[in-house]
Design a protein around this motif. Sequence first.
Motif, short mmCIF file in Angstrom:
data_model
loop_
_atom_site.label_atom_id
_atom_site.label_comp_id
_atom_site.label_asym_id
_atom_site.label_seq_id
_atom_site.Cartn_x
_atom_site.Cartn_y
_atom_site.Cartn_z
N THR A 193 -72.11 -53.39 118.71
CA THR A 193 -71.73 -52.77 117.44
C THR A 193 -72.96 -52.22 116.73
O THR A 193 -72.95 -51.10 116.21
N PHE A 194 -74.03 -53.03 116.69
CA PHE A 194 -75.25 -52.56 116.03
C PHE A 194 -75.85 -51.37 116.77
O PHE A 194 -76.35 -50.42 116.16
N ALA A 195 -75.81 -51.42 118.12
CA ALA A 195 -76.34 -50.31 118.89
C ALA A 195 -75.56 -49.03 118.57
O ALA A 195 -76.14 -47.95 118.36
N SER A 196 -74.23 -49.14 118.50
CA SER A 196 -73.40 -47.98 118.17
C SER A 196 -73.70 -47.49 116.76
O SER A 196 -73.75 -46.28 116.51
N ALA A 197 -73.90 -48.43 115.82
CA ALA A 197 -74.16 -48.05 114.44
C ALA A 197 -75.43 -47.23 114.32
O ALA A 197 -75.50 -46.26 113.55
N ALA A 198 -76.45 -47.57 115.10
CA ALA A 198 -77.70 -46.81 115.07
C ALA A 198 -77.45 -45.38 115.50
O ALA A 198 -77.96 -44.42 114.90
N LYS A 199 -76.64 -45.21 116.55
CA LYS A 199 -76.34 -43.85 117.04
C LYS A 199 -75.52 -43.08 116.01
O LYS A 199 -75.72 -41.89 115.80
N ILE A 200 -74.59 -43.78 115.37
CA ILE A 200 -73.74 -43.12 114.37
C ILE A 200 -74.59 -42.64 113.19
O ILE A 200 -74.38 -41.55 112.66
N ALA A 201 -75.60 -43.44 112.80
CA ALA A 201 -76.45 -43.05 111.68
C ALA A 201 -77.16 -41.73 111.98
O ALA A 201 -77.39 -40.91 111.08
N VAL A 202 -77.47 -41.50 113.25
CA VAL A 202 -78.18 -40.28 113.62
C VAL A 202 -77.22 -39.13 113.88
O VAL A 202 -77.38 -38.02 113.36
N GLN A 203 -76.18 -39.41 114.68
CA GLN A 203 -75.31 -38.33 115.16
C GLN A 203 -74.10 -38.09 114.27
O GLN A 203 -73.43 -37.06 114.41
N GLY A 204 -73.78 -39.03 113.41
CA GLY A 204 -72.65 -38.85 112.52
C GLY A 204 -71.38 -39.49 113.02
O GLY A 204 -71.20 -39.69 114.23
N GLY A 205 -70.49 -39.78 112.07
CA GLY A 205 -69.23 -40.46 112.39
C GLY A 205 -68.28 -39.59 113.20
O GLY A 205 -67.59 -40.07 114.10
N ASP A 206 -68.24 -38.29 112.89
CA ASP A 206 -67.31 -37.40 113.60
C ASP A 206 -67.65 -37.31 115.08
O ASP A 206 -66.78 -37.30 115.94
N TRP A 207 -68.96 -37.25 115.34
CA TRP A 207 -69.43 -37.20 116.73
C TRP A 207 -68.93 -38.41 117.51
O TRP A 207 -68.40 -38.31 118.60
N PHE A 208 -69.05 -39.57 116.90
CA PHE A 208 -68.64 -40.81 117.56
C PHE A 208 -67.13 -40.84 117.75
O PHE A 208 -66.62 -41.21 118.80
N ALA A 209 -66.42 -40.42 116.68
CA ALA A 209 -64.95 -40.51 116.68
C ALA A 209 -64.31 -39.48 117.60
O ALA A 209 -63.11 -39.53 117.85
N SER A 210 -65.11 -38.51 118.09
CA SER A 210 -64.53 -37.50 118.96
C SER A 210 -64.17 -38.10 120.33
O SER A 210 -63.45 -37.51 121.11
N ARG A 211 -64.70 -39.28 120.61
CA ARG A 211 -64.33 -39.95 121.86
C ARG A 211 -63.37 -41.09 121.54
O ARG A 211 -63.32 -41.57 120.42
N GLY A 212 -62.63 -41.52 122.56
CA GLY A 212 -61.74 -42.66 122.36
C GLY A 212 -60.32 -42.28 122.03
O GLY A 212 -59.90 -41.13 122.25
N THR A 213 -59.57 -43.22 121.46
CA THR A 213 -58.16 -43.02 121.15
C THR A 213 -57.97 -43.03 119.64
O THR A 213 -58.93 -43.18 118.89
N ALA A 214 -56.71 -42.92 119.21
CA ALA A 214 -56.41 -42.83 117.77
C ALA A 214 -56.94 -44.05 117.01
O ALA A 214 -57.52 -43.92 115.94
N GLU A 215 -56.74 -45.23 117.58
CA GLU A 215 -57.13 -46.46 116.87
C GLU A 215 -58.44 -47.06 117.36
O GLU A 215 -58.93 -48.02 116.78
N SER A 216 -58.95 -46.55 118.48
CA SER A 216 -60.16 -47.12 119.06
C SER A 216 -61.15 -45.99 119.33
O SER A 216 -61.03 -45.28 120.32
N LYS A 217 -62.09 -45.83 118.43
CA LYS A 217 -63.02 -44.70 118.55
C LYS A 217 -64.24 -45.10 119.38
O LYS A 217 -64.64 -46.26 119.40
#
Lengths: 604, 180
Positions: A373-397
């Motif tokens: 979770t922390f590793a993902s959070a670091a990437k999200i801080a750089v790349q943004g939430g939309d970038w992260f949420a573009s992968r995965g399913t409706a409830e599991s990004k």
Amino acid sequence: MMESSALIQTIRDIVQRHNKMPTRLLQILREVQDSLTWLSAEAINAVAGELGISPDKVRSVATFYSFLYTEPHGSYDILFSDNITDRMLGNRELLHYLSERLGVEINSTRKDGLVSVGTTSCTGMCDQGPAALVNGYALTRLTKPRLDRIVGLVNAKTPLEQWPREFFEVVSHIHRADILLGRHFADGAALRAVLKRGPDAIVEEMVKSGLRGQGGAGFKSAAKWISCRNAPGEVKYVVCNADEGEPGTFKDRVLMQDFADLVFEGMTVCGRVIGARQGFVYLRGEYRYMVDALKATLQSRREAGLLGEAILGDPGFSFDIDIHLGAGAYVCGEESALIESLEGKHGVPRIRPPFPTTHGYLNQPTVVNNVETFASAAKIAVQGGDWFASRGTAESKGTKLLSLSGDCERPGIYEYPFGVTVRQVLEDCGAKNPQGIQMAGPAGHMISEKLFDRRICFEDLATGGSFMVFDHSRDILDGIRNFAHFFVHESCGFCTPCRVGTSLMRDLVDKVHTGHGTRADLEEMRKLGQIMRVGSHCGLGQTAPNPVLDSLDQFPESYERRLRSTAFEPAFDMNAALEQARWLTGRTDPDAYLDEEILQGAMP
Amino acid sequence: MIESKLKVATCSLCGCFGCHMSLLDLDERLFDLAEKIEFDRSPLTDIKELGECDIGIIEGGIANVENVHTLLEFRARCKVLIAMGACAISGGVPAMRNQYELKDCLEESYTRGTGLVDAQIPNDPEIPLLLDQVHPIHEVVKIDYFLPGCPPSADAIWTFVSQLLAGQPITLPYTQIHYD
């Protein structure tokens, strides 16, 4: 054993190094044991005296953790990992081989006090087993020739530092990388992003990302951070849960070994967002081998201005991280038990609410997140939430790291976007002829072929990452039995439904496994499982019956083909139970026996 | 024509008869009970041979060969079998010997005691041989109902028996199953 005065001096030095802080008790006891090989009453009293706490408090900790010993123990302590995946790789044969070669009984110490041999729960080396620990350090890919060499090293009293390095080699088998493992990450990028855009913007990105707890529970990470951020309190804490105890899981090991900077950066971002100055990594004892490397990484981050006082030159941004080593207690993966352990106590889960986000470490607001979770959070801080949420399913990004082990050609780490089917994963890892999967570890779910088209995500099959494959050559009940024994060992003993329930469940599984079970026992398993689910205090007891309950539905034949045709069978061998009395009295008359026929004749 | 009464048998295996004392504590309710049931083998009737019964009530755990035979016979002859009290359900006080070797228990009594003459462990075939551990009765036969307590109070026994005879599900009020 050391002279009394020398012992007290050793302990005094260790306690001093930890600033006489009772919260460091577990770390202190680990170090004392490293010096003395076990914790005698004298040592426990000395620790209590130096810390100014009661000996009983010290004893409660010393007796709780598997890797702390209050009985004399060998200078070399060899523990075989006993997960079902180690068993598939033949660990039992190796265990007996080693104990024979060393001349020591399993689960005991040799007469000369040099070496102890035993077993322990999964050590997280399922992709490179059979595995073991020697004095807490991971041994991988054990073979008989390797054990022969180990016997020589032990008998020659060769210090561990002089053992061949390849014995301790831990490889990160990353077979599929996606956004977390695949993309380059420049150290400090997330910290620069949080400084440039401010904590509010980072919270917003976290909300947009939809990131959920990657330990398996799936709580929205942003909600945790916001709750902790808004909680009243001057001092707040960030805790990284690297107590990866779920058998079959080893993805956090790979992250901590190869991506520690990314994890530390995620923790630091969290610290900035919630207003914490101190973070802890709670690393499971089995991963002790990487402590020095992690400390070096922390030091180089301090030197690079990415950790410590005035991060990136901002006087308002200070955050540091400390490594806390566990000592073999699965229950400490539960976040409130983990906090108890971090405070230097034995790890019994707290009553929740209040939750850690308001009352965590030392009763202060605390965010506890999984390594991934922390590793993902670091990437999200750089790349943004939309970038992260573009992968995965409706409830599991986003993506999920899976730890593949068992019957497949390429065990290791696979990163997939959420929503991948079980069948796809099986194809990619080269699982020929799979019969069933233990998803998310023993606490998760056992699934059969019928369910291979289901998808891995929180809406369907949630997982913390363990994925153990059983092919058709395996007996499913061997796995179930292994898991039932695992839960007995790991129950913390606090609540009755779990403490007693796990033992009763083990007895019932053993009874069926050895061919003495009847249909009544299967019914009893279902009833007992339901009581454990509803009545247990924490997730451990609530999920402990899962392997049995799932396999009763998914693999009924593995139980049924072992059942006796009678309606009921005794739980123990009654005739054998008379053996002692026969021997003591010398009786051989008919009444000194309980024949099978007598028993069967009376059964309805 | 008189409606036939249900036949009930009781026995105490490795117990202290405290549960049977509690049964007698039903006092005047025993008259109501006698309207509906007839006792077969039981310490209360002193009938030694067990007949075909509707209900069997067992006090005490399994400590020796005779306990096993008695319990098996009860299971074979009783339609419904009930474990009454802590010893039947979990082994109870007698099971405290389980933490010791049988040899140590017997030697403590028969060879290390004071004032013993010709000290030896008894080996007369008439004495039932001891099992190495004391077991709850559900580990030996299938048990249909468990009535907890050490002993269960007369009220708990009354509630239980009344509901059972009425063919109702058993629900004991909290006051009858808490012991502090």
